[in-house]
Scaffold this motif. Structure first.
Motif, PDB file in Angstrom:
ATOM      1  N   PRO A   1       1.153  -1.091  -0.069  1.00 41.63           N
ATOM      2  CA  PRO A   1       0.259   0.200   0.326  1.00 41.63           C
ATOM      3  C   PRO A   1       0.631   1.438   0.208  1.00 41.63           C
ATOM      4  O   PRO A   1       0.496   1.978  -0.636  1.00 41.63           O
ATOM      5  CB  PRO A   1      -1.351  -0.115   1.645  1.00 41.63           C
ATOM      6  N   LEU A   2       2.002   1.518   0.312  1.00 42.32           N
ATOM      7  CA  LEU A   2       2.669   2.894   0.307  1.00 42.32           C
ATOM      8  C   LEU A   2       3.900   2.765  -0.736  1.00 42.32           C
ATOM      9  O   LEU A   2       4.501   4.313  -1.196  1.00 42.32           O
ATOM     10  CB  LEU A   2       3.336   2.797   1.339  1.00 42.32           C
ATOM     11  N   ARG A   3       3.477   2.106  -1.849  1.00 39.33           N
ATOM     12  CA  ARG A   3       4.071   2.363  -2.696  1.00 39.33           C
ATOM     13  C   ARG A   3       3.543   3.195  -3.338  1.00 39.33           C
ATOM     14  O   ARG A   3       1.914   3.138  -3.572  1.00 39.33           O
ATOM     15  CB  ARG A   3       4.245   1.144  -3.511  1.00 39.33           C
ATOM     16  N   LYS A   4       3.745   4.116  -4.206  1.00 41.80           N
ATOM     17  CA  LYS A   4       3.255   5.727  -5.173  1.00 41.80           C
ATOM     18  C   LYS A   4       1.734   4.929  -6.000  1.00 41.80           C
ATOM     19  O   LYS A   4       1.247   5.870  -6.105  1.00 41.80           O
ATOM     20  CB  LYS A   4       4.436   6.132  -4.957  1.00 41.80           C
ATOM     21  N   ASP A   5       2.816   3.515  -5.896  1.00 43.63           N
ATOM     22  CA  ASP A   5       1.346   3.467  -7.501  1.00 43.63           C
ATOM     23  C   ASP A   5       1.145   2.394  -7.172  1.00 43.63           C
ATOM     24  O   ASP A   5      -0.515   1.553  -7.795  1.00 43.63           O
ATOM     25  CB  ASP A   5       2.160   3.054  -8.793  1.00 43.63           C
ATOM     26  N   TYR A   6       0.244   2.431  -5.806  1.00 43.22           N
ATOM     27  CA  TYR A   6      -0.375   1.214  -5.383  1.00 43.22           C
ATOM     28  C   TYR A   6      -2.412   1.758  -5.360  1.00 43.22           C
ATOM     29  O   TYR A   6      -2.220   2.918  -5.568  1.00 43.22           O
ATOM     30  CB  TYR A   6      -0.282   1.054  -3.861  1.00 43.22           C
ATOM     31  N   LYS A   7      -3.190   0.085  -5.742  1.00 38.74           N
ATOM     32  CA  LYS A   7      -3.934   0.849  -6.040  1.00 38.74           C
ATOM     33  C   LYS A   7      -5.160  -0.268  -5.623  1.00 38.74           C
ATOM     34  O   LYS A   7      -5.030  -1.182  -5.324  1.00 38.74           O
ATOM     35  CB  LYS A   7      -4.444   0.555  -7.179  1.00 38.74           C
ATOM     36  N   ASN A   8      -5.714   0.641  -4.359  1.00 39.84           N
ATOM     37  CA  ASN A   8      -7.008  -0.163  -3.534  1.00 39.84           C
ATOM     38  C   ASN A   8      -7.341  -0.816  -4.385  1.00 39.84           C
ATOM     39  O   ASN A   8      -8.253  -1.038  -5.542  1.00 39.84           O
ATOM     40  CB  ASN A   8      -8.309   0.549  -3.322  1.00 39.84           C
ATOM     41  N   PRO A   9      -7.633  -2.467  -4.203  1.00 38.06           N
ATOM     42  CA  PRO A   9      -9.024  -2.822  -4.327  1.00 38.06           C
ATOM     43  C   PRO A   9     -10.465  -2.814  -4.578  1.00 38.06           C
ATOM     44  O   PRO A   9     -10.871  -2.026  -3.468  1.00 38.06           O
ATOM     45  CB  PRO A   9      -8.568  -4.708  -3.893  1.00 38.06           C
ATOM     46  N   GLU A  10     -11.156  -3.279  -4.898  1.00 37.58           N
ATOM     47  CA  GLU A  10     -12.289  -3.447  -5.056  1.00 37.58           C
ATOM     48  C   GLU A  10     -13.125  -3.926  -3.660  1.00 37.58           C
ATOM     49  O   GLU A  10     -14.150  -2.485  -2.712  1.00 37.58           O
ATOM     50  CB  GLU A  10     -13.478  -3.346  -6.181  1.00 37.58           C
ATOM     51  N   PHE A  11     -12.410  -4.879  -3.361  1.00 37.74           N
ATOM     52  CA  PHE A  11     -13.422  -5.473  -2.121  1.00 37.74           C
ATOM     53  C   PHE A  11     -12.610  -5.760  -1.377  1.00 37.74           C
ATOM     54  O   PHE A  11     -11.746  -6.954  -1.989  1.00 37.74           O
ATOM     55  CB  PHE A  11     -14.473  -6.776  -2.665  1.00 37.74           C
ATOM     56  N   TYR A  12     -12.902  -7.198  -0.320  1.00 36.69           N
ATOM     57  CA  TYR A  12     -11.785  -7.722   0.812  1.00 36.69           C
ATOM     58  C   TYR A  12     -12.915  -8.553   1.695  1.00 36.69           C
ATOM     59  O   TYR A  12     -13.368  -7.636   2.325  1.00 36.69           O
ATOM     60  CB  TYR A  12     -10.797  -6.755   1.329  1.00 36.69           C
ATOM     61  N   LYS A  13     -13.083  -9.462   1.097  1.00 40.89           N
ATOM     62  CA  LYS A  13     -13.701 -10.809   1.412  1.00 40.89           C
ATOM     63  C   LYS A  13     -14.772 -10.280   1.789  1.00 40.89           C
ATOM     64  O   LYS A  13     -16.086  -9.787   3.249  1.00 40.89           O
ATOM     65  CB  LYS A  13     -13.039 -11.035   3.393  1.00 40.89           C
ATOM     66  N   GLY A  14     -15.590  -8.994   0.798  1.00 40.61           N
ATOM     67  CA  GLY A  14     -16.750  -8.884   0.604  1.00 40.61           C
ATOM     68  C   GLY A  14     -17.217  -7.663   1.104  1.00 40.61           C
ATOM     69  O   GLY A  14     -18.321  -7.024   1.289  1.00 40.61           O
ATOM     70  N   MET A  15     -16.451  -7.312   1.912  1.00 40.13           N
ATOM     71  CA  MET A  15     -16.447  -5.497   2.165  1.00 40.13           C
ATOM     72  C   MET A  15     -15.516  -4.356   1.096  1.00 40.13           C
ATOM     73  O   MET A  15     -14.756  -5.064   0.453  1.00 40.13           O
ATOM     74  CB  MET A  15     -15.787  -5.494   3.585  1.00 40.13           C
ATOM     75  N   LYS A  16     -16.916  -3.835   1.280  1.00 40.13           N
ATOM     76  CA  LYS A  16     -16.066  -2.795   0.172  1.00 40.13           C
ATOM     77  C   LYS A  16     -14.915  -1.691   0.547  1.00 40.13           C
ATOM     78  O   LYS A  16     -15.415  -1.811   2.025  1.00 40.13           O
ATOM     79  CB  LYS A  16     -17.557  -1.917  -0.551  1.00 40.13           C
ATOM     80  N   VAL A  17     -14.303  -1.248  -0.667  1.00 37.97           N
ATOM     81  CA  VAL A  17     -12.845  -1.299   0.733  1.00 37.97           C
ATOM     82  C   VAL A  17     -13.402   0.335  -0.279  1.00 37.97           C
ATOM     83  O   VAL A  17     -12.909   0.942   1.217  1.00 37.97           O
ATOM     84  CB  VAL A  17     -11.339  -1.328   0.092  1.00 37.97           C
ATOM     85  N   PRO A  18     -13.351   1.114  -1.149  1.00 33.55           N
ATOM     86  CA  PRO A  18     -13.628   2.765  -1.496  1.00 33.55           C
ATOM     87  C   PRO A  18     -14.544   3.378  -0.892  1.00 33.55           C
ATOM     88  O   PRO A  18     -15.451   2.367  -0.257  1.00 33.55           O
ATOM     89  CB  PRO A  18     -13.388   2.981  -2.455  1.00 33.55           C
ATOM     90  N   TYR A  19     -14.739   3.979  -0.393  1.00 35.04           N
ATOM     91  CA  TYR A  19     -16.292   4.664  -0.117  1.00 35.04           C
ATOM     92  C   TYR A  19     -17.438   4.801  -0.867  1.00 35.04           C
ATOM     93  O   TYR A  19     -16.927   4.443  -1.744  1.00 35.04           O
ATOM     94  CB  TYR A  19     -15.802   6.547   0.578  1.00 35.04           C
TER      95      TYR A  19
END
Ligand code: SF4
Ligand code: SF4
Ligand code: SF4
Lengths: 371, 165, 176, 356, 201, 163, 148, 103
Positions: free
Chosen positions: C158-176
């Motif tokens: 995650p701290l790499r500058k080009d990190y991208k959030n996944p959409e879901f983690y174990k069925g939980m939505k990650v982005p707002y």
């Protein structure tokens, strides 16, 4: 062949009354005896460092608050010192004094929580509430000054958000006068209680060389017998102007570096903080607190590692600036993070109950461990 | 049927029923817990037999002591793979037949024999009497018991401790 | 008490074969850079050498230098190719009261650095954190696994500058 | 009264149930609720708080609300528990702790069962509780529960020894096991209480006094441990074992443990009162005697007994909110290395004194 | 042996000392604030719910930019030259219609950073802390005084004006191509924004 | 099948009274699952401490979820923690309630934008009854949230909700 | 006739009956909504690893063992305590000898350390054991600190 | 139905005795065998006390029962200690297997 009790894996946490938040300890037990303790952290990882990279320098301050939420003032303080060094600016005298007063009040507040919850871990509920009662008065002082009870965003780069409230000095003196007898009472109620001593003395002994190699700092290191305090050792702000002692563990009831020492060093430190505050209040100069705040904070390219003595130990900020408005990288070296690493070593060979005693004595804040 | 009889049957059933469960249940911890009821039932029988002191001793020593020790022993010595503690049984059928026969023989013997059955004049409270007996007729036994207990204590503890250092 | 320059000289003499440099341009603190595969030797030397005695590791930080080539993806995100990931070591000597900053950089594609865990025990978690956040691999680390993120986090560092959030983690939505 | 009821119903069992057992029950159950309230209030005042305030006036209805709520709570029996014993354990624990009340003399007229071996019976019946706790802990299939139950069992049985040794001391002085008789011996005025050396004015009385005080202290400490109160509350030590043996219990079953815990507190206090502090006897004579109203005396006695009992319950609470808790090995050490030897020596000295 | 008795004594004695302390506290008046019936006055600097005095807001977006968590959303439309929006209390001239001023108080971290940069001191923190909700969306506070229709209208007005201007400019552009292109660029960007808003509405 | 699982189609006086009594009991004895997450937890502790005294409302912390009625999510819910919270919530016996305390558990709070490891609102995993805003909410605010919750419980009914 | 023990028995039955009634009443009221997660064993929200039904600490066992013997002893002493005064000094002596014999056992256990809960010494982390590589500096740290 | 008398107790005791024997014979687990033994001892004790009451022997029977209980306690302590030891040596408390292991 000796009778082998089967090893049992017992989870303590993340929801557990005495893990001080969301820490998971995986205890490997043999009966009640601890074979190993594996701390699992990260349940409160709030991506502080990522946020810093997206914020401007002043905007980072509220996030530092939330790292070690028991000593927010000090986190602000450390961050401000770091960025000021990076920028190479001086802050007015009054600001420095107020910072020291606030920092030391925060230290008392934080130690009160540490002591109170430690009592709670050992099973004494009442001291906990006494501590919180007194802490509440410190919080109201803070609230009067900056409007918030817990997360202050008060110490800014180059200055402070508000000047002191006109009543502040008087109320603080009142508080300090009332507080001294309370510490004594607390000592009689808890610190010198035989049961408490039995529970904590000779438990979780941390020898000095191990402590140093593990990078232990703050009260935990001092309890192991070394008078190492960054306020003395590597002075920042105006700490070199005050007269205070550095309490060290003496092994009064057991071995140097045991839980009781770690606990008692904190009690003694509260006395020292009171002394510092009193001196600072006496010398408090007049002046403006916001004058030195830069309009735009844009440090030159470079790196800085600054450390301050937060109530838990060395709080280091490693900031890399690429010359823009946002920091390129902020890394925080939290004292709790390092202390927690030692848990496993300290607990080996003890009983389940001692885990709680050891964990309480190293006084961690999960917000800072996980950031 | 008087109330006395009712209570007797109650305790008898409790004793024998749970006794049966003790020897037949598959899970050894269950057995130990059932033993609790057997012992309790026996204590009840003692009370009915006007042995109040013994009944309470039964409660205290058996339920409060031996049973707990047994439970600890079970928990200490049994390798519990998942859920159930199974104890193996051997030759059930011959055993059932054998013990059945044995029971028949004993019961019939008991019933056939013409016991001199005349309710004695037992004092209602027995503790005092027992104390006197202990200090007069059985005083040697009393001291010997102390020795026995001492030996048991030392023996058991040292056996349990052996090569556990 | 030794200044970073002096320490640099000592290191230079002691490890002539290694590529050791000093960057004194930063206004605040000079940084000695050492090659990633020599970290262990050098830090052991720093710790044990009479007159240096860096007995405590204050801080170990991974940094994504983001100095590689930035490639735009079609969905507007960037990935970074090439360049380096760095590790900064801030050392302090409790007994001699001097400090020094050491830095080592490893290739972003194959970020392997010697572990200093055997030298300073405290590095254990720090290195795990750097691994967790940047994917820097510390050779000879006894237990290199994720520490802050969930153990089964598979969406990158995650701290790499080009990190991208996944959409879901174990069925939980990650982005707002 | 009992006779009267017997005449009415023509059957002593029903008469007994209505005349003696039920009133006792009716007394003990609210007592447990009241004790919970008392504890919350006392702890609050000690901590400069107020405690329950908003449920009823001064929060008086708080515990009633609690129990009403517990009735409504779902009762979870986790799928991996040993269901049979999981459900059985509350019965055992509750019955074990309530049966003890049967032998406690609440007043001269009012005693559930004047059994001759009263005090011995009370000690013995508590082993049912031990078995119940172990059962609860084991059946829960939960590590905290099991650890808690093991600790609990070890603790209760260990502390039974000093308790019984002190009881023996009393028995040696009084020469009876019946609590009723022991109470009667300490009649009328407080200097006749056992803790002051019992009735009579001989040399023995004065010699006994210090040893009785020691005995009382030992008894009180070990009775604290028998009911798992701080500083001996490690079996349910929140900070270590979550909730000890009743971690898995919810709803009404938990309430049963809860009630029996508080009932137990009163039971041990009552025993301490009976053995040392005159039982139901008034410390300074009876109003009933002075006024010549004989029916007043039992009521006075009941009053004295309950107030003494509650006084000691209060002290238990006081201790709880003052002290930290011991570790399990220290707990055992206190019992085996301190209390038992002291009780032992005390017993022998008292024996010698009584022979004088 | 001595240690043994000392332990016994210390155990009993320290317990006794502790008991005396707690006993004393039985009679110390409690410090509890009986909240719903008693509410202590909060200090004046207290930081609780944000409030925006829309009469004074000039829509300068400073607060939103200062906010570290981006919980303030401000959308503005330029007013028509003939419209007079009045002045703020400290004498600044308003030039923008604030069509949207939402603060998602559920996200806010009460850091007060938005308060300081405001040129008209119209955003400030109040001492209201009692606003718990059953629904989270109720925690988004809309401060904009314009109703949706009005906002719509303002946007349309503005666009109309812009279109007219555009037409004028287009005419003028022929004369001065370079200069016009520059202005256009700027206008376009604002327009783009406005267009977006419209879409979302 | 217990009473609380039933739904009565029409209300009569008995049911209403019983309902009131039961609601009263439930709302006055909300035992809290002793459990804190982050900075808000400190304020939660302050709420149970002497100055604000949760106990006045009958709220006492219970360490085990089996005996608690209310869970106060006090702080940042991370992805790693979310599943545990869900389980803890599940393990509480019905009827049970949730207060979400503070910005973080309401919607991710200050971490909603860049928090790659923060669950943006605890209502994504468990149903929240009351949202208490604040960062951290003052103890009074939490108490007010509790009062709101009590209000909500008071309105609960056994009657079938008309669809 | 209702003996005193009969009363106790009734009391026991009443207590059991009470629990039964209370649980039954609760059953009438309480909801019943089990889910899979709910029925898992609680362990701080984590997955349970391994069964608690493992072999247990021997210390509990030894405690129970010593207890049992002493329990039996005090049981025997009860009748004695009731009656010894009748026999005067002789009676007392009998009991005291009994007591002393067991006191001997107790003393033996104490000496042998059976009364201690755990015999293992807690391990104090020693740096030389933790660090695997050769370590020259540690001794010096201490010396130098003391000097400075 | 006849009034409960000596015979009833004797019958109960003999049934209990047989159950105990059954337990001892069929169970492999040493602790289980011990439990069987306890049952047998209890059965014997019932007899003692029943005869004490119905046989007019005074308190002698009860005293005997008391001694039996005490012996049982001592026996249980020692036996369990031995079981424990067996367990230490063979990691097993099944009597027949231990038999085999000895060779
Ligand atoms: S208080 Fe802070 S977080 Fe809240 S709106 Fe203002 S700047 Fe944003
Ligand atoms: S800074 Fe003030 S004037 Fe500008 S938009 Fe914000 S509230 Fe309005
Ligand atoms: S809402 Fe604020 S105070 Fe509460 S946990 Fe989140 S950051 Fe901390």
């Amino acid at each position: 062949m000796a009778i082998k009790t089967e090893e049992m894996v017992l989870n303590m946490g993340p929801q557990h009354p005495s893990t001080h938040g969301v820490l998971r300890l995986e205890l490997i037990l043999e009966g009640e005896l601890i074979v190993d303790v594996k701390p699992h952290v990260g349940y409160l990882h709030r991506c502080f460092e990522k946020h810093c990279e997206a914020m401007t320098y002043p905007q980072v301050v509220p996030y530092t608050d939330r790292m070690d939420y028991l000593s927010s003032m000090y986190n602000n303080f450390g961050y401000a010192v770091a960025v000021e060094r990076l920028l190479g600016i001086e802050v007015p005298e009054r600001v420095e004094y107020i910072r020291v007063i606030m920092g030391e009040l925060q230290r008392i507040a934080s130690h009160l929580v540490a002591i109170g919850t430690y009592g709670l871990d050992i099973g004494a509920f009442t001291p906990f509430l006494y501590c919180f009662r007194d802490r509440e008065r410190i919080l109201s002082l803070f609230e009067m000054t900056c409007g918030a009870r817990l997360l202050y965003n008060y110490i800014w780069v180059g200055g402070l958000s508000h000047d002191l409230h006109p009543d502040f000095v008087r109320l603080t003196r009142d508080f300090l006068n009332d507080f001294k007898p309370t510490i004594k009472e607390l000592n009689n109620l808890l610190s010198y209680n035989k049961i408490f001593i039995e529970r904590t003395a000779n438990v979780g002994v941390l020898p000095l060389d191990t402590a140093i190699n593990y990078g232990m700092t703050g009260p935990n290191l001092r309890a192991s017998g070394l008078a190492f305090d960054l306020r003395r050792e590597d002075p920042y702000s105006i700490y070199d102007r005050f007269d205070f002692n550095i309490p060290v563990g003496e092994g009064t009831h057991g071995t140097v570096g045991d839980c009781w020492d770690r606990y008692y060093v904190r009690v003694l430190e509260m006395y020292e903080s009171i002394r510092i505050i009193e001196q600072a209040l006496d010398k408090l100069p007049e002046g403006d607190v916001t004058s030195a705040i830069p309009k735009r904070i844009k440090p030159p390219k470079g790196t800085i590692y600054t450390r301050v003595e937060n109530p838990r130990g060395e709080l280091g900020y490693f900031i890399i600036s690429d010359g823009s408005l946002n920091p390129f990288r902020v890394k925080v070296r939290g004292p709790s993070f390092i202390s927690l690493e030692l848990m496993g070593e300290l607990c080996k060979g003890h009983l389940v109950s001692d885990v709680v005693a050891v964990l309480g004595s190293i006084d961690i804040v999960l917000g800072e461990v996980d950031r | 049927m008087s109330i006395y009889d009712v209570i007797f049957y109650l305790f008898a059933i409790l004793t024998i029923g749970s006794g049966y469960l003790v020897v037949t249940s598959k899970n050894i911890v269950h057995s130990a817990f059932y033993l609790l009821f057997t012992l309790f039932g026996v204590a009840g029988l003692y009370v009915l037999l006007a042995a109040d002191f013994i009944a309470i001793v039964q409660l205290m020593v058996y339920v409060g002591g031996i049973l707990i020790l047994l439970l600890f022993g079970v928990m200490l010595t049994n390798k519990v793979t998942d859920v159930k503690i199974r104890t193996g049984t051997i030759h059930i059928i011959p055993a059932v037949i054998g013990t059945g026969l044995l029971m028949g023989v004993i019961v019939s013997m008991m019933l056939r024999t013409n016991w001199k059955s005349e309710p004695g004049e037992l004092p209602f409270t027995t503790t005092y009497g027992l104390g006197r007996i202990l200090l007069t007729d059985y005083v040697l036994v009393f001291e010997l018991l102390a020795m026995l207990l001492l030996i048991a204590l030392i023996g058991a503890a040292s056996i349990a401790r052996r090569d556990n250092e | 008490m030794k200044k970073a320059e002096a320490i640099f000289e000592i290191l230079k003499n002691k490890f002539p074969d290694a590529d050791i440099q000093i960057d004194s341009e930063t206004p605040t603190e000079p940084i000695i850079s050492i090659p990633p595969k020599r970290v262990y030797d050098i830090s052991l030397f720093l710790r044990d050498e009479e007159g240096l005695l860096f007995d405590s590791l204050m801080c170990l930080s991974g940094v994504d230098d983001a100095n590689g080539e930035k490639i735009k993806q079609e969905d507007d995100s960037e990935i970074i190719k090439g360049g380096t990931l760095s590790v900064y070591y801030h050392l302090y000597s409790v007994s001699l009261k001097h400090k020094v900053t050491i830095k080592t950089s490893a290739d972003r594609e194959n970020p392997e650095v010697d572990s200093v865990e055997p030298v300073w025990k405290t590095a254990d978690w720090h290195e795990r954190e750097a691994y967790d956040m940047f994917g820097i691999i510390f050779l000879n680390h006894p237990n290199l696994q994720r520490i802050l993120m969930p153990y089964d986090w598979d969406a990158g560092y995650p701290l790499r500058k080009d990190y991208k959030n996944p959409e879901f983690y174990k069925g939980m939505k990650v982005p707002y | 009264m009992y006779e009267l009821l017997k005449d009415i119903f023509g059957n002593d069992i029903i008469a007994y149930i209505i005349g003696a057992a039920l009133p006792l029950f009716v007394f003990i159950l609210p007592f447990a609720l009241f004790a919970v309230y008392l504890e919350r209030k006392i702890s609050a005042f000690m901590q400069d708080r107020l405690g329950p305030m908003r449920t009823g006036p001064y929060g008086l209805l708080q515990t009633i609300a609690d129990i009403l709520k517990l009735i409504q709570k779902e009762d979870i029996t986790a799928s991996e528990t040993d269901k049979k014993f999981f459900n059985l354990a509350p019965y055992l624990v509750f019955a074990g702790s309530y049966a003890a009340f049967a032998a406690i003399p609440f007043s001269g007229m009012y005693i559930g069962s004047n059994v001759d071996v009263g005090i011995f019976f009370i000690v013995a019946i508590s082993s049912l509780v031990v078995a119940g706790l172990l059962m609860a802990g084991w059946a829960s299939n939960n590590k905290y529960s099991l650890l808690g139950a093991m600790r609990s069992a070890a603790q209760i049985i260990s502390y039974e020894i000093p308790t019984v040794l002190i009881i023996l001391t009393i028995v040696m002085v009084t020469g009876t096991l019946s609590l009723e008789k022991i109470s009667q011996m300490q009649t009328a005025y407080f200097w006749n209480w056992m803790i002051f050396g019992g009735a009579g004015w001989g040399l023995t009385k004065f010699l006994l006094f210090p040893f009785m005080v020691v005995a009382f202290i030992i008894f009180y400490i070990s009775s604290l441990a028998e009911v798992n109160r701080t500083p001996f509350d490690i079996p349910e030590a929140e900070s270590e074992l979550v909730a000890g043996y009743h971690t898995e219990y919810s709803g009404m079953k938990f309430a049963m443990f809860f009630l029996s815990e508080y009932a137990n507190m009163f039971a041990v206090s009552a025993i301490a009162v009976t053995l040392f502090l005159g039982g139901y006897q008034s410390p300074f004579g009876y109003l009933g005697n002075t006024l010549g109203i004989s029916w007043l005396i039992p009521i006075e006695q009941l009053f004295w007994f309950t107030s003494k009992g509650i006084f000691f319950v209060t002290i238990q609470m006081w201790l709880r909110w003052t002290l930290p808790r011991l570790r399990v090995d220290q707990l055992m050490a206190v019992c085996w290395k301190y209390l038992i030897p002291y009780a032992f020596v005390n017993l022998i000295i008292v024996g010698i004194i009584t022979l004088l | 042996m001595k240690q043994y008795f000392k332990n016994t004594w210390e155990g009993l004695y320290t317990v006794f000392v502790g008991m005396i302390i707690t006993f004393k506290h039985l009679f110390v008046p409690s410090v509890t604030i009986q909240y719903p019936s008693v509410k202590v006055p909060l200090p004046e600097r207290v930081r609780n719910r944000l409030y925006v005095n829309m009469d004074d807001c000039i829509g300068c977006d400073q607060c939103a930019r200062a906010c570290p968590v981006n919980c303030i959303t401000i959308e503005t439309v330029k007013s028509l030259p003939e419209e007079d929006l009045g002045k703020t209390s400290n004498g600044k001239k308003k030039a923008l219609w604030v069509t949207k001023f939402d603060i998602d108080i559920a996200k806010c971290c009460y850091c007060q950073l938005c308060v300081f940069p405001c040129p008209t001191e119209c955003i400030y923190m109040t001492d209201v802390y009692e606003f718990a909700e059953f629904e989270r969306n109720n925690l988004i506070f809309n401060f904009a005084t314009l109703t949706a229709d009005e906002a719509e209208e303002k946007i349309i007005n503005y666009e109309k004006m812009m279109a007219e201007k555009e037409a004028q400019k287009a005419a003028a552009a022929k004369a001065k191509a370079e200069a016009a292109a520059k202005t256009k660029k700027e206008d376009n960007s604002t327009e783009k924004n406005n267009g977006k808003e419209k879409d979302s509405e | 099948m217990g009473l609380l699982d039933q739904q009565f189609s029409d209300s009569n006086i008995v049911i209403t009274k019983a309902e009131d009594l039961m609601n009263w009991a439930r709302l006055s004895s909300l035992w809290q699952l002793g459990f804190g997450l982050a900075c808000c937890a400190i304020e939660m502790m302050a709420t149970s401490a002497s100055h604000y005294d949760f106990d006045r409302f009958g709220v006492i912390p219970r360490p085990s979820p089996r005996q608690s009625d209310i869970i106060i999510i006090s702080g940042t819910v991370t992805l790693k923690m979310a599943l545990r919270i869900k389980r803890l919530y599940e393990q509480m016996p019905d009827p049970k309630y949730i207060i979400s305390m503070g910005s973080c558990s309401n919607c991710g709070g200050p971490y909603w934008e860049h928090g790659y490891h923060v669950l943006k609102g605890v209502d994504r995993v468990i149903p929240v009854d009351v949202f208490v805003p604040g960062c951290p909410p003052r103890p009074e605010a939490l108490l007010e949230g509790l009062l709101k919750l009590q209000e909500k419980i008071r309105m609960e009914t056994l009657r079938k909700k008309s669809v | 006739m209702l003996t005193e023990f009969g009363k106790i028995f009734i009391f026991l039955l009443l207590a059991i009956g009470f629990v039964g009634i209370a649980l039954f009443a609760a059953k009438l009221i309480r909801p019943h909504r089990p889910t899979k997660e709910k029925l898992l064993i609680y362990e701080c929200g984590e997955n349970v690893e391994g069964s608690p039904w493992v072999k247990f600490n021997i210390r509990f066992y030894v405690v129970a063992l010593i207890f049992l013997i002493f329990d039996v002893e005090v049981v025997l002493l009860f009748p004695w305590a009731l009656t010894y005064q009748e026999f005067g000094f002789y009676g007392f002596l009998v009991g005291v000898i009994f007591l002393l014999i067991l006191g001997l056992g107790m003393a033996y256990e104490w000496r042998k350390g059976d009364l201690n809960w755990d015999r293992t010494k807690p391990n104090i982390p020693e740096l030389s054991k933790i660090l695997t590589n050769k370590n020259v500096s540690n001794v010096k740290i201490d010396e130098q600190i003391k000097e400075s | 139905m006849i009034e409960v008398g000596l015979n009833h107790y004797l019958v109960v005791s003999s049934i209990l005795f047989s159950l105990g024997v059954y337990g001892v014979v069929t169970r492999k687990n040493a602790v289980m065998v011990l439990m069987g033994l306890e049952l047998i001892l209890n059965a014997a004790n019932i007899n003692f006390i029943a005869f004490a009451k119905y046989g007019n022997f005074g308190l002698g029977g009860q005293a005997m029962a008391l001694f039996v209980i005490i012996l049982a306690a001592a026996e249980a302590a020692i036996a369990l200690a031995i079981v424990l030891n067996l367990y230490k040596t063979f990691s097993n408390v099944n009597v027949d297997e231990i038999d085999k292991l000895k060779e």
